[in-house]
Design a protein around this motif. Structure first.
Motif, PDB file in Angstrom:
ATOM      1  N   GLY A  29      68.307  53.058  38.515  1.00 46.20           N
ATOM      2  CA  GLY A  29      68.478  52.157  37.381  1.00 46.20           C
ATOM      3  C   GLY A  29      68.825  52.882  36.089  1.00 46.20           C
ATOM      4  N   THR A  30      69.523  52.202  35.217  1.00 45.24           N
ATOM      5  CA  THR A  30      69.920  52.740  33.918  1.00 45.24           C
ATOM      6  C   THR A  30      69.744  51.660  32.861  1.00 45.24           C
ATOM      7  OG1 THR A  30      71.564  54.167  34.965  1.00 45.24           O
ATOM      8  CG2 THR A  30      71.774  53.782  32.598  1.00 45.24           C
ATOM      9  N   VAL A  31      69.024  51.999  31.789  1.00 47.91           N
ATOM     10  CA  VAL A  31      68.893  51.058  30.674  1.00 47.91           C
ATOM     11  C   VAL A  31      70.249  50.904  29.998  1.00 47.91           C
ATOM     12  CG1 VAL A  31      67.739  50.577  28.487  1.00 47.91           C
ATOM     13  CG2 VAL A  31      66.490  51.695  30.342  1.00 47.91           C
ATOM     14  N   ASN A  32      70.659  49.667  29.789  1.00 44.31           N
ATOM     15  CA  ASN A  32      71.992  49.422  29.260  1.00 44.31           C
ATOM     16  C   ASN A  32      71.934  48.329  28.195  1.00 44.31           C
ATOM     17  OD1 ASN A  32      74.747  49.714  28.980  1.00 44.31           O
ATOM     18  ND2 ASN A  32      75.151  49.617  31.176  1.00 44.31           N
ATOM     19  N   ALA A  33      72.964  48.272  27.369  1.00 43.10           N
ATOM     20  CA  ALA A  33      73.115  47.255  26.327  1.00 43.10           C
ATOM     21  C   ALA A  33      74.594  47.131  26.005  1.00 43.10           C
ATOM     22  CB  ALA A  33      72.311  47.611  25.082  1.00 43.10           C
ATOM     23  N   ARG A  34      74.904  46.148  25.247  1.00 42.62           N
ATOM     24  CA  ARG A  34      76.296  45.944  24.833  1.00 42.62           C
ATOM     25  C   ARG A  34      76.451  46.354  23.374  1.00 42.62           C
ATOM     26  NH1 ARG A  34      74.807  41.599  27.958  1.00 42.62           N
ATOM     27  NH2 ARG A  34      76.102  41.181  29.802  1.00 42.62           N
ATOM     28  N   PHE A  35      77.662  46.749  23.029  1.00 42.44           N
ATOM     29  CA  PHE A  35      77.961  47.044  21.624  1.00 42.44           C
ATOM     30  C   PHE A  35      79.046  46.092  21.134  1.00 42.44           C
ATOM     31  CE2 PHE A  35      80.577  50.006  24.136  1.00 42.44           C
ATOM     32  CZ  PHE A  35      81.839  49.663  23.693  1.00 42.44           C
ATOM     33  N   THR A  36      79.049  45.909  19.846  1.00 40.19           N
ATOM     34  CA  THR A  36      80.032  45.034  19.195  1.00 40.19           C
ATOM     35  C   THR A  36      81.038  45.880  18.435  1.00 40.19           C
ATOM     36  OG1 THR A  36      78.474  43.207  18.969  1.00 40.19           O
ATOM     37  CG2 THR A  36      80.364  43.205  17.481  1.00 40.19           C
ATOM     38  N   VAL A  37      82.305  45.580  18.637  1.00 42.02           N
ATOM     39  CA  VAL A  37      83.376  46.287  17.928  1.00 42.02           C
ATOM     40  C   VAL A  37      83.655  45.546  16.627  1.00 42.02           C
ATOM     41  CG1 VAL A  37      85.776  47.025  17.994  1.00 42.02           C
ATOM     42  CG2 VAL A  37      84.373  47.149  20.063  1.00 42.02           C
ATOM     43  N   LEU A 292      68.449  43.922  26.102  1.00 43.31           N
ATOM     44  CA  LEU A 292      68.492  45.099  26.965  1.00 43.31           C
ATOM     45  C   LEU A 292      68.399  44.668  28.423  1.00 43.31           C
ATOM     46  CD1 LEU A 292      66.119  47.563  25.057  1.00 43.31           C
ATOM     47  CD2 LEU A 292      68.618  47.505  25.012  1.00 43.31           C
ATOM     48  N   PHE A 293      69.087  45.397  29.274  1.00 45.18           N
ATOM     49  CA  PHE A 293      69.055  45.099  30.705  1.00 45.18           C
ATOM     50  C   PHE A 293      69.191  46.396  31.487  1.00 45.18           C
ATOM     51  CE2 PHE A 293      73.360  44.641  29.136  1.00 45.18           C
ATOM     52  CZ  PHE A 293      74.117  45.372  30.030  1.00 45.18           C
ATOM     53  N   VAL A 294      69.011  46.307  32.801  1.00 39.97           N
ATOM     54  CA  VAL A 294      69.045  47.461  33.689  1.00 39.97           C
ATOM     55  C   VAL A 294      69.960  47.139  34.863  1.00 39.97           C
ATOM     56  CG1 VAL A 294      67.700  48.928  35.248  1.00 39.97           C
ATOM     57  CG2 VAL A 294      66.745  48.245  33.045  1.00 39.97           C
ATOM     58  N   ALA A 343      77.320  50.006  26.679  1.00 37.47           N
ATOM     59  CA  ALA A 343      77.041  51.271  26.000  1.00 37.47           C
ATOM     60  C   ALA A 343      76.779  52.409  26.978  1.00 37.47           C
ATOM     61  CB  ALA A 343      75.844  51.096  25.071  1.00 37.47           C
ATOM     62  N   ALA A 344      76.300  52.106  28.169  1.00 42.08           N
ATOM     63  CA  ALA A 344      76.010  53.131  29.180  1.00 42.08           C
ATOM     64  C   ALA A 344      76.816  52.847  30.434  1.00 42.08           C
ATOM     65  CB  ALA A 344      74.516  53.162  29.502  1.00 42.08           C
ATOM     66  N   VAL A 345      77.092  53.905  31.216  1.00 42.75           N
ATOM     67  CA  VAL A 345      77.854  53.762  32.454  1.00 42.75           C
ATOM     68  C   VAL A 345      76.911  53.279  33.543  1.00 42.75           C
ATOM     69  CG1 VAL A 345      79.278  54.934  34.150  1.00 42.75           C
ATOM     70  CG2 VAL A 345      79.427  55.574  31.728  1.00 42.75           C
ATOM     71  N   PHE A 369      65.500  52.104  17.174  1.00 43.79           N
ATOM     72  CA  PHE A 369      66.875  52.419  16.767  1.00 43.79           C
ATOM     73  C   PHE A 369      67.099  53.923  16.668  1.00 43.79           C
ATOM     74  CE2 PHE A 369      66.320  48.157  14.593  1.00 43.79           C
ATOM     75  CZ  PHE A 369      67.010  47.465  15.568  1.00 43.79           C
ATOM     76  N   ALA A 370      66.058  54.683  16.363  1.00 46.37           N
ATOM     77  CA  ALA A 370      66.225  56.130  16.223  1.00 46.37           C
ATOM     78  C   ALA A 370      66.678  56.770  17.529  1.00 46.37           C
ATOM     79  CB  ALA A 370      64.921  56.762  15.739  1.00 46.37           C
ATOM     80  N   ASN A 371      66.279  56.183  18.681  1.00 39.69           N
ATOM     81  CA  ASN A 371      66.660  56.706  19.989  1.00 39.69           C
ATOM     82  C   ASN A 371      67.684  55.817  20.678  1.00 39.69           C
ATOM     83  OD1 ASN A 371      64.884  58.981  19.954  1.00 39.69           O
ATOM     84  ND2 ASN A 371      63.166  57.574  20.368  1.00 39.69           N
ATOM     85  N   PHE A 372      68.454  55.076  19.895  1.00 37.14           N
ATOM     86  CA  PHE A 372      69.484  54.179  20.418  1.00 37.14           C
ATOM     87  C   PHE A 372      68.904  53.202  21.429  1.00 37.14           C
ATOM     88  CE2 PHE A 372      71.856  57.905  19.021  1.00 37.14           C
ATOM     89  CZ  PHE A 372      72.864  57.332  18.265  1.00 37.14           C
ATOM     90  N   CYS A 373      67.671  52.763  21.152  1.00 39.31           N
ATOM     91  CA  CYS A 373      66.992  51.759  21.974  1.00 39.31           C
ATOM     92  C   CYS A 373      66.861  52.213  23.431  1.00 39.31           C
ATOM     93  CB  CYS A 373      67.727  50.417  21.904  1.00 39.31           C
ATOM     94  SG  CYS A 373      67.865  49.761  20.230  1.00 39.31           S
TER      95      CYS A 373
END
Length: 404
Positions: A29-37, A292-294, A343-345, A369-373
């Motif tokens: 598993g990998t913690v993932n999120a989306r980013f906004t452009v 956040l999702f995995v 944000a993550a692969v 936020f300091a650790n990019f969530c």
């Protein structure tokens, strides 16, 4: 000792098999999120350098401004010129309308004076006609008495027959004079009534004098001028509205303030102070930590046993904290899952592995936020089996299908 060792080995075997029997575990598993452009809304020059990567920014925070000094304001200038010309025409029409109103009022005053003078003159003539009727009545009475007297004397031969005829003619003339005076009085009375209503009887071929005709012409011209003035006022309102819209559009194209749409953290910056940008250029990427999702991989054999909505437990690698989660989606091994806003692969599929996405419940990582969530961090995920009924029978059927 042998019994103890055997019991330990049996316990280890049970511990190794028990998780498989009670649920599904994934170590990929990998913690993932989306980013906004955040893209450039207008073209221009960036006024300031955005915050550094990793900076937490609140909702509504102003990142920078974009200024465009080369915007063309030709249309706005043309509209303002048209507005000025229209206002000049309106002032001219209002002046003309004022002059026509003054002329109309003067003609109305003159007409009123003429009408009053005519009424006074006819009233005087009516008085004269009444006096003439009285005189004609007296003459008729005198002529009638003279005729009776001469007729009596003529019968006795005292007065000649010619005198009798003259007396009869005088009586008829007096009667006719009285009838004429009464008819003239009736004519003057009707003329007076018409004058009071505004109709001038006996003024040549027209029923109204020249001043009233001129007043009617001025009234028509005044109505036309007032109609043109109303059209110019409507035109002014339209031009003012168009100028306002054009000015607002130019203001929007000349200056734009780029703000943060939600609480997040700067993921990437592509501009600095003084950078020239065009519409649609990527300026900044903002990490969205609200959802956040995995993404995990599970053997595709268990695809039918894992359904959206199933409960899951997520543990960060190297941490003992358990974060509850919920299965969002289940996809097969060959499904195309490439997303350009992650944000993550996601973990790379190996063989026949179903791809599971698990949403995390609200947790402290959303504000880290300091650790990019914690985006990109490895996790272990365990999903409980939905049912145990007929599990052994289904396994036997699968094995028989594979052998046959």
């Amino acid at each position: 000792m042998r019994i103890l060792i055997g019991a330990l080995l049996l316990g280890a075997a049970v511990l190794a098999v028990l998780p498989v029997l009670t649920g599904y575990t994934s170590l990929d598993g990998t913690v993932n999120a989306r980013f906004t452009v955040i893209a450039a809304p207008i073209e221009g020059v960036v006024s300031a350098t955005p915050p550094k990567v990793g900076t937490a920014v609140p909702e509504g925070f102003q990142l920078f401004q974009i200024r465009n000094e080369r915007i063309a304001r030709t249309a706005e200038a043309q509209l303002e010129a048209d507005l000025g010309a229209t206002r000049e025409r309106l002032r001219a029409l209002e002046g003309q309308a004022g002059s026509l109103s003054a002329i109309k009022n003067d003609l109305a005053a003159r007409l009123k004076e003429y009408q009053q003078a005519s009424i006074t003159g006819i009233q005087q003539e009516i008085v004269i006609r009444q006096q003439r009727i009285t005189a004609a009545q007296a003459q008729q009475v005198s002529a009638q008495a003279d005729l009776v007297r001469k007729t009596t004397l003529g019968a006795t031969g005292v007065v000649a027959g010619s005198s009798v005829e003259q007396a009869r003619a005088a009586s008829v003339a007096a009667t006719s004079e009285q009838a004429i005076a009464k008819a003239d009085l009736e004519r003057l009375s009707r003329q007076l009534e018409a004058l009071r209503k505004g109709t001038f009887v006996g003024e040549g071929r027209n029923d109204v004098p020249y001043s009233q005709q001129r007043q009617d012409e001025v009234a028509i011209q005044l109505a036309n001028v007032q109609m043109q003035a109303r059209a110019e006022r409507a035109r002014i309102q339209q031009l003012e509205r168009q100028i306002e819209l054009e000015r607002d559009r130019n203001d929007r194209l000349s200056t734009a303030i780029v703000r943060v749409p939600f609480d997040g953290v700067i993921w990437r910056n592509n501009v600095v102070a003084g950078s020239n940008v065009v519409v649609g250029n990527e300026l900044t990427r903002l990490l969205d930590c609200r959802d956040l999702f995995v993404d995990i991989l599970v053997n595709e054999i268990d695809y039918d046993d894992i359904r959206p909505g199933a409960a899951a437990e997520v543990r960060l690698l190297g941490s003992s904290q358990i974060i509850p989660g919920t299965v969002l989606s289940v996809r097969g091994s060959s499904a195309a899952v490439e997303e350009m806003v992650l944000a993550a692969v996601p973990p790379e599929s190996r063989g026949k592995s179903a791809r599971i996405r698990v949403a995390l419940e609200p947790n402290p990582m959303q504000r880290d936020f300091a650790n990019f969530c914690q985006v990109g961090r490895s996790v272990q995920v365990r999903i409980a089996r939905a049912t145990k009924r007929y599990q052994f029978l289904n396994g036997v059927k699968s094995l028989w299908f594979s052998i046959s």
